[in-house]
Design a protein around this motif. Structure first.
Motif, PDB file in Angstrom:
ATOM      1  N   TYR A  10      -6.393  -1.334  -0.470  1.00 32.87           N
ATOM      2  CA  TYR A  10      -5.636  -0.049   0.744  1.00 32.87           C
ATOM      3  C   TYR A  10      -5.582  -1.149   2.134  1.00 32.87           C
ATOM      4  O   TYR A  10      -6.056  -1.722   2.473  1.00 32.87           O
ATOM      5  CB  TYR A  10      -6.787   0.856   1.176  1.00 32.87           C
ATOM      6  N   LEU A  11      -4.766  -1.485   3.021  1.00 31.83           N
ATOM      7  CA  LEU A  11      -4.404  -2.174   3.818  1.00 31.83           C
ATOM      8  C   LEU A  11      -4.017  -0.827   5.306  1.00 31.83           C
ATOM      9  O   LEU A  11      -3.422  -0.149   5.254  1.00 31.83           O
ATOM     10  CB  LEU A  11      -3.316  -2.674   3.485  1.00 31.83           C
ATOM     11  N   LEU A  12      -4.654  -1.235   6.435  1.00 29.42           N
ATOM     12  CA  LEU A  12      -4.669   0.004   7.286  1.00 29.42           C
ATOM     13  C   LEU A  12      -4.835  -0.157   8.826  1.00 29.42           C
ATOM     14  O   LEU A  12      -5.346  -1.430   8.682  1.00 29.42           O
ATOM     15  CB  LEU A  12      -6.120   0.813   7.430  1.00 29.42           C
ATOM     16  N   PHE A  13      -3.754  -0.365   9.081  1.00 30.30           N
ATOM     17  CA  PHE A  13      -2.886  -0.859  10.509  1.00 30.30           C
ATOM     18  C   PHE A  13      -3.910  -0.075  11.230  1.00 30.30           C
ATOM     19  O   PHE A  13      -4.485   0.516  11.895  1.00 30.30           O
ATOM     20  CB  PHE A  13      -1.678  -0.379  11.373  1.00 30.30           C
ATOM     21  N   LEU A  14      -4.715  -1.731  12.551  1.00 29.49           N
ATOM     22  CA  LEU A  14      -5.289  -1.849  13.477  1.00 29.49           C
ATOM     23  C   LEU A  14      -4.306  -1.963  14.900  1.00 29.49           C
ATOM     24  O   LEU A  14      -3.703  -3.543  14.808  1.00 29.49           O
ATOM     25  CB  LEU A  14      -6.454  -2.593  13.591  1.00 29.49           C
ATOM     26  N   PRO A  15      -3.826  -0.229  15.968  1.00 35.99           N
ATOM     27  CA  PRO A  15      -2.750  -1.896  16.505  1.00 35.99           C
ATOM     28  C   PRO A  15      -3.344  -2.354  17.848  1.00 35.99           C
ATOM     29  O   PRO A  15      -2.167  -2.858  18.027  1.00 35.99           O
ATOM     30  CB  PRO A  15      -2.744   0.175  17.196  1.00 35.99           C
TER      31      PRO A  15
END
Length: 131
Positions: free
Chosen positions: A116-121
């Protein structure tokens, strides 16, 4: 964060830009190793949804084994993002390059979601987590 998806349709196309460069999201290191990802799509509808109204000259290109084999010569974790809805999604699912290559070679319609890839602003990149 736990997502329900555990299998996805095997991608057949990559996203390509000028100079035949395969495109993908920026990823942070995974367990101290570099991580590279490209966008993969199962069909034209998935690509069109991703592109939306973007003026970019991105286009689909067959995700042939040569592309994946080249990825595997690079160090670190190599991923293929599976049917992303757009370039700014908060979360993505991906298969390993090895898994995509094996699914294509075996004519498999589906493959396991491996990460899973989770965006970190704050990092302007995706954090990678094992599925």
């Amino acid at each position: 964060m736990q997502l329900i998806t555990s299998v996805a349709t095997t991608p057949r196309y990559a996203l390509i830009a000028e100079a035949n460069r395969l495109l993908g999201p920026a990823c942070l290191e995974f367990e101290t190793e570099p991580c590279t990802a490209i966008y993969g799509f199962t069909n034209r509808d998935a690509y069109d949804r991703f592109r939306g109204d973007s003026p970019n000259s991105w286009r689909p290109y067959p995700l042939v084994s040569r592309h994946i084999e080249r990825m595997l010569t690079q160090p670190g974790l190599q991923l293929v993002v599976l049917d992303a809805c757009g370039p700014d999604e908060p979360s993505l699912v991906a298969g390993t390059a090895e898994g995509v290559l094996a699914a294509q070679a075996n004519g498999a319609e589906q493959l396991s979601v491996a990460h899973y890839l989770l965006f970190l602003p704050e990092a302007h990149a995706y954090q990678v987590e094992q599925a």
